[in-house]
Design a protein around this motif. Structure first.
Motif, mmCIF file in Angstrom:
data_model
loop_
_atom_site.group_PDB
_atom_site.id
_atom_site.type_symbol
_atom_site.label_atom_id
_atom_site.label_comp_id
_atom_site.label_asym_id
_atom_site.label_seq_id
_atom_site.Cartn_x
_atom_site.Cartn_y
_atom_site.Cartn_z
ATOM 1 N N ASP A 92 0.825 -1.086 -0.193
ATOM 2 C CA ASP A 92 -0.137 -0.194 0.006
ATOM 3 C C ASP A 92 0.813 1.273 -0.030
ATOM 4 O OD1 ASP A 92 -2.163 -1.598 0.032
ATOM 5 O OD2 ASP A 92 -2.488 -1.490 2.089
ATOM 6 N N ALA A 93 1.877 1.231 0.752
ATOM 7 C CA ALA A 93 2.822 2.259 0.918
ATOM 8 C C ALA A 93 3.463 2.706 -0.517
ATOM 9 C CB ALA A 93 3.787 2.238 1.885
ATOM 10 N N THR A 96 1.028 4.222 -2.802
ATOM 11 C CA THR A 96 0.633 5.615 -2.358
ATOM 12 C C THR A 96 1.679 6.556 -2.828
ATOM 13 O OG1 THR A 96 -0.910 4.760 -0.551
ATOM 14 C CG2 THR A 96 0.186 7.110 -0.161
ATOM 15 N N ALA A 97 3.082 6.141 -2.355
ATOM 16 C CA ALA A 97 4.466 7.076 -2.927
ATOM 17 C C ALA A 97 4.238 7.290 -4.297
ATOM 18 C CB ALA A 97 5.418 6.382 -2.483
ATOM 19 N N ALA A 99 1.542 7.339 -6.529
ATOM 20 C CA ALA A 99 0.150 7.837 -6.841
ATOM 21 C C ALA A 99 0.372 9.231 -7.414
ATOM 22 C CB ALA A 99 -0.853 7.928 -5.748
#
Length: 361
Positions: A92-93, A96-97, A99
């Protein structure tokens, strides 16, 4: 003669910078070894990945892509970042990083993409844009372009001292003395060493050993296998011609600048981690080698004039990302050195993010 710019180090960083500068300035390229590229450049795992190095490196990598593709230096590969149930947060990280960065990342089921993948590796993110880099061809092309532009390459020219007086550097090397208006430190793991020899305060660039092995496996690595990387950073592997596999334990062992050599323990760790990922049998370790990755304290590269040392320019701290970012890094640094507007490919990148002034010394 007094050169406009002397570059210390003829690996991929110094070579691509010399190629960018040579049409506009007189350039001297100093290499301590008998031939350029004997250390980090010649020992790279050689792939272009927009996620490799994190968001701080991605703009440089992405901006380098068009030049690498136009030059014919890359071939399709694709990358698969894999994890187990406990790695869901890391997956997930990562998403997100990146995106909004424009990097194409997709959640996938990895089981159908890696033959023999063990059942606990259930999470995957595909990065289709990842590509092989022909490092030797890229480096040779940069050196040839620099020569055509008039740059002078001198080998066996380890810098022993440099002093600045009356607006120019007097440079002492094993190959003799040279003069230049600007001194560029592109010495990789030796960047701080070169700075100290020039009377410039070091910025804390540290070298770390990275191990690679070439394996023969049963079954052989399929040609369509992507680059496979552990989301938690414990290994990566990729296919090579003839069904071979290149594997790294993704190690970073602190090292003095040196001719790095692999350690048996690190090779064993790499194989142990690999065998925990797939049910393939390792038939032989055919090659093993190591290289040095060099990082500044914040793990971002350093491009720019030293505010405390007139005429001294840092082009260092590229970590393990110097090859995949080489075209953009050279364009950005050349624009600073020449006082020109940056090439359109790097016009949106803020050079201040990589400047020397971020270090308090």
């Amino acid at each position: 003669m007094t050169y406009d710019i002397a570059i210390v180090g003829a690996g991929i960083a110094g070579a691509t910078l010399a190629a960018a500068l040579a049409p506009h300035a007189s350039v001297l390229l100093l290499e301590s070894e008998s031939m350029p590229g004997m250390h980090a450049t010649g020992r790279s795992a050689a792939f272009w990945s927009e996620t490799y190095g994190g968001p701080g490196i991605q703009p440089l990598t992405s901006a380098s892509g068009p030049a690498l593709r136009t030059g014919g230096f890359v071939d399709p590969l694709g990358s698969l970042h894999i994890g187990r149930a406990g790695d869901a947060g890391a997956i997930d990280a990562m998403l997100t990083a990146f995106a909004g960065s424009g990097v194409d990342l997709r959640r996938v089921d990895p089981s159908g993409l890696v033959p023999g993948l063990r059942a606990d590796w259930t999470l995957g993110v595909a990065e289709p844009s990842c590509a092989y880099i022909d490092v030797a061809a890229l480096h040779a092309d940069a050196l040839a372009t620099a020569r055509r532009g008039g740059a002078m390459l001198v080998t066996h020219a380890e810098l022993s001292a440099a002093t600045r007086q009356d607006g120019r550097w007097s440079i002492a090397t094993r190959a003799g003395g040279f003069d230049a208006t600007i001194l560029v430190d592109a010495a990789g793991a030796w960047a701080d060493v070169v700075a100290v020899r020039a009377g410039v305060a070091p910025i804390g660039i540290r070298a770390y050993r990275r191990t690679l092995v070439q394996l023969r496996t049963d079954p052989p690595a399929p040609a369509g296998l992507p680059h496979v990387a552990d989301i938690s950073g414990r290994f990566y592997f990729k296919p090579e011609p003839g069904g071979r596999l290149w594997l790294s334990p993704h190690d970073e062992i602190p090292s003095d600048p040196c001719d790095a050599q692999p350690e048996e323990l690190d090779v064993a760790v790499a194989i142990d981690r690999f065998e925990g990922v797939v049910d393939w049998r390792v038939e032989a370790v055919e090659r093993r080698w190591a290289g040095l990755r060099s990082f500044a304290p914040d793990r971002l590269p350093v491009y720019g004039f030293d505010p405390a040392a007139p005429g001294f320019f840092w082009f260092a701290g590229q970590g393990g990302f110097g090859i995949q970012t080489a075209p953009a890094a050279a364009m950005l640094a050349a624009s600073i050195l020449l006082g020109h507007a940056p090439d359109q490919a790097v016009a949106e990148i803020d050079p201040g993010r990589y400047g020397v002034s971020r270090f308090v010394r």
